[in-house]
Scaffold this motif. Structure first.
Motif, PDB file in Angstrom:
ATOM      1  N   ASN A 113      39.877  47.173  29.681  1.00 11.51           N
ATOM      2  CA  ASN A 113      38.474  47.614  30.021  1.00 11.51           C
ATOM      3  C   ASN A 113      38.539  49.237  30.760  1.00 11.51           C
ATOM      4  O   ASN A 113      38.861  49.131  31.800  1.00 11.51           O
ATOM      5  CB  ASN A 113      37.778  46.804  31.084  1.00 11.51           C
ATOM      6  CG  ASN A 113      36.292  47.399  31.594  1.00 11.51           C
ATOM      7  OD1 ASN A 113      35.984  48.005  31.010  1.00 11.51           O
ATOM      8  ND2 ASN A 113      35.772  46.549  32.572  1.00 11.51           N
ATOM      9  N   ALA A 116      36.837  49.937  33.906  1.00 14.01           N
ATOM     10  CA  ALA A 116      37.011  49.392  35.109  1.00 14.01           C
ATOM     11  C   ALA A 116      37.580  50.370  36.112  1.00 14.01           C
ATOM     12  O   ALA A 116      38.337  51.160  35.942  1.00 14.01           O
ATOM     13  CB  ALA A 116      38.160  48.383  34.778  1.00 14.01           C
ATOM     14  N   ASP A 142      49.501  37.461  36.124  1.00 14.25           N
ATOM     15  CA  ASP A 142      48.193  38.401  36.122  1.00 14.25           C
ATOM     16  C   ASP A 142      47.103  37.526  35.887  1.00 14.25           C
ATOM     17  O   ASP A 142      46.631  36.911  35.014  1.00 14.25           O
ATOM     18  CB  ASP A 142      48.634  39.408  34.971  1.00 14.25           C
ATOM     19  CG  ASP A 142      47.582  40.607  35.164  1.00 14.25           C
ATOM     20  OD1 ASP A 142      46.664  40.369  35.680  1.00 14.25           O
ATOM     21  OD2 ASP A 142      47.751  41.527  34.390  1.00 14.25           O
ATOM     22  N   ASN A 144      44.236  38.709  35.526  1.00 13.02           N
ATOM     23  CA  ASN A 144      43.177  39.367  34.778  1.00 13.02           C
ATOM     24  C   ASN A 144      43.580  39.015  33.116  1.00 13.02           C
ATOM     25  O   ASN A 144      42.988  39.446  32.419  1.00 13.02           O
ATOM     26  CB  ASN A 144      43.260  40.751  34.979  1.00 13.02           C
ATOM     27  CG  ASN A 144      42.436  41.182  36.291  1.00 13.02           C
ATOM     28  OD1 ASN A 144      41.485  40.318  36.705  1.00 13.02           O
ATOM     29  ND2 ASN A 144      42.925  42.064  36.964  1.00 13.02           N
ATOM     30  N   ARG A 169      35.988  35.693  36.412  1.00 15.83           N
ATOM     31  CA  ARG A 169      36.613  37.057  35.806  1.00 15.83           C
ATOM     32  C   ARG A 169      35.544  37.443  34.635  1.00 15.83           C
ATOM     33  O   ARG A 169      35.234  38.634  34.519  1.00 15.83           O
ATOM     34  CB  ARG A 169      38.068  36.795  35.275  1.00 15.83           C
ATOM     35  CG  ARG A 169      38.776  38.171  34.779  1.00 15.83           C
ATOM     36  CD  ARG A 169      40.010  37.780  34.354  1.00 15.83           C
ATOM     37  NE  ARG A 169      39.903  36.869  33.129  1.00 15.83           N
ATOM     38  CZ  ARG A 169      41.137  36.174  32.529  1.00 15.83           C
ATOM     39  NH1 ARG A 169      42.129  35.969  33.460  1.00 15.83           N
ATOM     40  NH2 ARG A 169      41.000  35.392  31.570  1.00 15.83           N
ATOM     41  N   SER A 174      37.362  42.299  35.670  1.00 16.15           N
ATOM     42  CA  SER A 174      38.364  42.244  36.154  1.00 16.15           C
ATOM     43  C   SER A 174      38.748  42.077  37.878  1.00 16.15           C
ATOM     44  O   SER A 174      37.948  42.695  38.535  1.00 16.15           O
ATOM     45  CB  SER A 174      39.423  43.250  35.934  1.00 16.15           C
ATOM     46  OG  SER A 174      39.610  43.300  34.547  1.00 16.15           O
ATOM     47  N   THR A 176      40.214  42.851  41.181  1.00 15.75           N
ATOM     48  CA  THR A 176      40.817  44.170  41.704  1.00 15.75           C
ATOM     49  C   THR A 176      41.674  43.749  43.140  1.00 15.75           C
ATOM     50  O   THR A 176      42.223  44.743  43.559  1.00 15.75           O
ATOM     51  CB  THR A 176      39.690  45.097  42.198  1.00 15.75           C
ATOM     52  OG1 THR A 176      38.848  44.618  43.227  1.00 15.75           O
ATOM     53  CG2 THR A 176      38.973  45.599  40.710  1.00 15.75           C
ATOM     54  N   VAL A 200      47.084  41.538  40.266  1.00 17.43           N
ATOM     55  CA  VAL A 200      45.886  41.885  39.568  1.00 17.43           C
ATOM     56  C   VAL A 200      46.281  43.227  38.888  1.00 17.43           C
ATOM     57  O   VAL A 200      47.308  44.049  39.506  1.00 17.43           O
ATOM     58  CB  VAL A 200      44.726  41.845  40.342  1.00 17.43           C
ATOM     59  CG1 VAL A 200      44.340  40.566  40.934  1.00 17.43           C
ATOM     60  CG2 VAL A 200      44.940  42.663  41.675  1.00 17.43           C
TER      61      VAL A 200
END
Length: 200
Positions: A113, A116, A142, A144, A169, A174, A176, A200
């Motif tokens: 993304n 983001a 992770d 994300n 999500r 995502s 953060t 993340v």
């Protein structure tokens, strides 16, 4: 010409007799008073006065933003110069890739993304075409990237809880920060157990 009992002749007489004498005299008098006033102000204080002085300008660090705060983010994978970079707070993922020299021609940016927002300490992996984003980085899962099944297997949580994380999500973008798991929500007990196992 006779004025106030005194005869005046020549050009002086013609000037005094002119209809322009009074307005010209008033204008000269006003100019003289204004010059004296400015000279007096210069002696008493700074000139021009504060309200007339130019205002200092503000440096713009981004589109419509003024900020002195910076963050550091780590980019690796298919970029020209992987590494840690300092960026203005509010920078986006595409800004990080740009300062790293841009993506390689083999990079698959569709998996990222690019709009983001970044946060301090974030790491971004740019995959190549045909490569999946790594589930684990630094030995941690992770949030994300992982699917619900992967979260369940890696973290030992129920499938319902794992699906709730993935749904959050999908709805909010995502993660953060790991602490956002509490907004999913997951219980405090689960959060305390998995917070050091994820990234993340």
């Amino acid at each position: 010409m006779r004025r106030s009992g005194v005869w005046v002749s020549g050009w002086i007489g013609r000037a005094l007799a002119s209809r322009l004498f009074v307005p010209v005299a008033v204008a000269l008098l006003a100019r003289s008073v204004a010059g004296s006033s400015i000279a007096g102000l210069m002696l008493l204080g700074p000139w021009p006065p504060a309200f007339a002085q130019p205002r200092p300008t503000t440096a713009i660090t981004g589109p419509g933003t003024t900020s002195d705060t910076t963050i550091q983010a780590y980019v690796l994978g298919a970029v020209r110069r992987p590494g840690v970079y300092t960026l203005p707070d509010g920078a986006r993922m595409h800004d990080l890739i740009a300062v790293a020299g841009g993506a390689l021609t083999t990079a698959d940016l569709s998996q990222l993304n690019l709009a983001a927002a970044l946060h301090d300490g974030q790491s971004v992996y740019v995959p190549i075409v045909g490569e999946a984003l790594p589930l684990e980085r630094g030995g941690k899962v992770d949030l994300n990237v992982a699917t619900a099944e992967q979260l369940r297997n890696a973290l030992g949580i129920s499938l319902t809880e794992a699906r709730r994380i993935v749904a959050y999500r999908a709805s909010h973008g995502s993660f953060t920060a790991v602490s956002q798991l509490l907004l999913v929500p997951v219980s405090r007990t689960i959060y305390d157990r998995i917070k050091d196992l994820v990234i993340v």
